[in-house]
Scaffold this active site. Structure first.
Site, mmCIF file in Angstrom:
data_model
loop_
_atom_site.group_PDB
_atom_site.id
_atom_site.type_symbol
_atom_site.label_atom_id
_atom_site.label_comp_id
_atom_site.label_asym_id
_atom_site.label_seq_id
_atom_site.Cartn_x
_atom_site.Cartn_y
_atom_site.Cartn_z
ATOM 1 N N ARG A 14 98.757 154.008 59.983
ATOM 2 C CA ARG A 14 97.904 154.850 60.824
ATOM 3 C C ARG A 14 97.537 156.105 60.054
ATOM 4 O O ARG A 14 98.383 156.683 59.386
ATOM 5 C CB ARG A 14 98.672 155.266 62.081
ATOM 6 C CG ARG A 14 98.634 154.251 63.171
ATOM 7 C CD ARG A 14 99.616 154.551 64.270
ATOM 8 N NE ARG A 14 99.597 155.935 64.764
ATOM 9 C CZ ARG A 14 100.279 156.360 65.824
ATOM 10 N NH1 ARG A 14 101.040 155.504 66.490
ATOM 11 N NH2 ARG A 14 100.215 157.598 66.224
ATOM 12 N N LYS A 72 109.302 155.074 70.501
ATOM 13 C CA LYS A 72 108.830 154.859 71.875
ATOM 14 C C LYS A 72 107.947 153.628 72.004
ATOM 15 O O LYS A 72 108.074 152.864 72.947
ATOM 16 C CB LYS A 72 107.998 156.050 72.373
ATOM 17 C CG LYS A 72 108.758 157.307 72.626
ATOM 18 C CD LYS A 72 107.880 158.346 73.302
ATOM 19 C CE LYS A 72 106.597 158.679 72.560
ATOM 20 N NZ LYS A 72 106.788 159.281 71.225
ATOM 21 N N ARG A 87 106.093 153.664 58.697
ATOM 22 C CA ARG A 87 105.576 152.792 59.762
ATOM 23 C C ARG A 87 104.293 152.084 59.320
ATOM 24 O O ARG A 87 103.404 152.686 58.726
ATOM 25 C CB ARG A 87 105.307 153.657 60.988
ATOM 26 C CG ARG A 87 104.802 152.921 62.181
ATOM 27 C CD ARG A 87 105.140 153.645 63.437
ATOM 28 N NE ARG A 87 104.540 154.969 63.540
ATOM 29 C CZ ARG A 87 104.738 155.770 64.590
ATOM 30 N NH1 ARG A 87 105.511 155.391 65.584
ATOM 31 N NH2 ARG A 87 104.168 156.953 64.633
ATOM 32 N N ARG A 136 102.247 164.444 77.940
ATOM 33 C CA ARG A 136 102.646 165.141 76.719
ATOM 34 C C ARG A 136 102.605 166.653 76.902
ATOM 35 O O ARG A 136 102.980 167.383 75.974
ATOM 36 C CB ARG A 136 101.678 164.773 75.593
ATOM 37 C CG ARG A 136 102.273 163.833 74.534
ATOM 38 C CD ARG A 136 101.156 163.569 73.564
ATOM 39 N NE ARG A 136 101.543 163.080 72.287
ATOM 40 C CZ ARG A 136 101.544 161.781 71.945
ATOM 41 N NH1 ARG A 136 101.296 160.846 72.829
ATOM 42 N NH2 ARG A 136 101.826 161.422 70.718
ATOM 43 N N ARG A 191 101.947 166.982 64.012
ATOM 44 C CA ARG A 191 102.322 166.234 65.217
ATOM 45 C C ARG A 191 103.711 166.669 65.695
ATOM 46 O O ARG A 191 103.948 166.773 66.892
ATOM 47 C CB ARG A 191 102.279 164.729 64.939
ATOM 48 C CG ARG A 191 100.852 164.234 64.749
ATOM 49 C CD ARG A 191 100.791 162.821 64.268
ATOM 50 N NE ARG A 191 101.316 161.877 65.220
ATOM 51 C CZ ARG A 191 101.816 160.682 64.904
ATOM 52 N NH1 ARG A 191 101.880 160.310 63.643
ATOM 53 N NH2 ARG A 191 102.243 159.879 65.833
HETATM 54 P P1 AMP Z 1 100.655 158.256 69.796
HETATM 55 O O1 AMP Z 1 100.247 156.889 69.393
HETATM 56 O O2 AMP Z 1 101.279 158.312 71.167
HETATM 57 O O3 AMP Z 1 101.506 158.959 68.767
HETATM 58 O O4 AMP Z 1 99.301 159.117 69.938
HETATM 59 C C1 AMP Z 1 98.443 159.282 68.830
HETATM 60 C C2 AMP Z 1 97.545 160.498 69.060
HETATM 61 O O5 AMP Z 1 96.728 160.288 70.222
HETATM 62 C C3 AMP Z 1 98.258 161.807 69.319
HETATM 63 O O6 AMP Z 1 98.681 162.456 68.115
HETATM 64 C C4 AMP Z 1 97.173 162.593 70.057
HETATM 65 O O7 AMP Z 1 96.166 163.049 69.171
HETATM 66 C C5 AMP Z 1 96.562 161.499 70.942
HETATM 67 N N1 AMP Z 1 97.275 161.388 72.233
HETATM 68 C C6 AMP Z 1 97.987 160.311 72.681
HETATM 69 N N2 AMP Z 1 98.494 160.553 73.905
HETATM 70 C C7 AMP Z 1 98.104 161.810 74.246
HETATM 71 C C8 AMP Z 1 98.337 162.639 75.364
HETATM 72 N N3 AMP Z 1 99.077 162.234 76.407
HETATM 73 N N4 AMP Z 1 97.769 163.881 75.365
HETATM 74 C C9 AMP Z 1 97.015 164.303 74.338
HETATM 75 N N5 AMP Z 1 96.782 163.582 73.230
HETATM 76 C C10 AMP Z 1 97.320 162.345 73.171
#
Ligand code: AMP
Length: 216
Positions: free
Chosen positions: A160, A13, A127, A88, A171
Site C-alpha cells: 500500500r 485489525k 505488509r 477514528r 499515520r
Molecule cells: P486503514 O486501511 O484503516 O489504515 O485506512 C487507510 C486510510 O484511509 C487512513 O490512513 C485514512 O486516510 C483513511 N481512513 C480510513 N478510515 C478512516 C476514518 N474512519 N476516518 C478518517 N480517515 C479514514
C-alpha cells in the site's frame, strides 16, 4: 453482534476483522477498504480522498460519516457487523452512537488490539496485499507460500502507498492524537475490551473470542 475494532495502524485489525467476520458470519466493514475501492474505481469520493490517504492524514469526519451511514443502511448488517478503522475520532464515535440509536441497535464491544509501538513500523513496512482478493501477508511474519505471490490468486502482491516509510510516521501520529482517545471513550461507557495484538493471528483471534464470550 456489533463490534468496533480499535488499535494503531499495523496492529492487525484488518486481519482480525476478516477472521472474526468469518467466525461470527457478519460483514466486515473497513472504511480504509471502502476508500481504497473508491480510489481504484476513480469515483468523485476516490478523487477527494486520494491525496489525504497518500499523505497519511485522516479523511474529514463528515465525508467518512456519510459513507458509513450509507453502508449501515444496507440489509446485510441486520445480523450485526464489524467496524474496522471506524470510528477514528471522537466526533465519528458520537456520530456512530447516533446512527446506532436511530437503527435501534447497540454496540456490543469495542475491542482494542494492544501492541508495542516499536513493532508497528515493521508490521506496516512488511505488509503486502493481493490486489485481486485483498488477502494480507507480511514478508516475514506471515509470508505467502511463494515469495511475492498471493496463495489464492497467484497475483503479484503489492505494498500500500501509505505503508511506505515516509507515510507511516504521520499515520502513527494521527492515531496517537485522534484515535487513541477513543479507548477512554469506550472504557467510560463500559464497552472496551483489550486484547494482546502480538502473537499469531489465530492466537489473537482466540483471545478476542474469549472476551466476546464466543470461545469454542
Ligand atoms: P486503514 O486501511 O484503516 O489504515 O485506512 C487507510 C486510510 O484511509 C487512513 O490512513 C485514512 O486516510 C483513511 N481512513 C480510513 N478510515 C478512516 C476514518 N474512519 N476516518 C478518517 N480517515 C479514514
Amino acid at each position: 453482534m456489533i463490534l468496533i475494532l480499535l488499535g494503531p495502524p499495523g496492529a492487525g485489525k484488518g486481519t482480525q476483522a476478516k477472521l472474526l467476520a468469518s467466525k461470527l458470519q457478519i460483514p466486515h466493514i473497513s472504511t480504509g477498504d471502502m476508500f481504497r475501492d473508491h480510489k481504484a474505481r476513480g469515483t468523485e469520493l476516490g478523487k477527494t480522498v486520494d491525496a489525504i490517504m497518500s499523505s497519511g492524514g485522516l479523511v474529514p469526519d463528515d465525508v467518512t460519516n456519510a459513507m458509513v451511514k450509507d453502508r449501515l443502511s444496507r440489509p446485510d448488517v441486520a445480523g450485526g457487523f464489524i467496524l474496522d478503522g471506524y470510528p477514528r475520532t471522537t466526533a465519528q464515535a458520537g456520530f456512530l452512537d447516533q446512527v446506532l440509536v436511530s437503527m435501534g441497535r447497540k454496540l456490543d464491544r469495542a475491542v482494542s488490539y494492544e501492541i508495542a509501538q516499536e513493532l508497528l513500523v515493521d508490521r506496516m513496512s512488511g505488509r503486502r496485499s493481493c490486489p485481486t482478493c485483498g488477502a494480507v501477508y507480511h514478508v516475514t511474519a506471515n509470508p505467502p507460500r511463494t515469495a511475492g505471490a498471493c496463495d489464492r490468486e497467484g497475483a503479484a502482491l503489492v505494498q500500500r502507498d501509505d505503508d511506505k516509510a515516509e507515510t507511516v510516521a504521520r499515520r502513527l501520529r494521527e492515531y496517537d492524537s485522534k484515535t487513541e482517545p477513543l479507548k477512554r471513550y469506550y472504557h467510560e461507557r463500559g464497552s472496551l475490551s483489550e486484547v494482546a495484538g502480538t502473537g499469531a493471528p489465530d492466537e489473537v483471534l482466540a483471545a478476542a473470542l474469549r472476551v466476546l464470550g464466543r470461545a469454542s
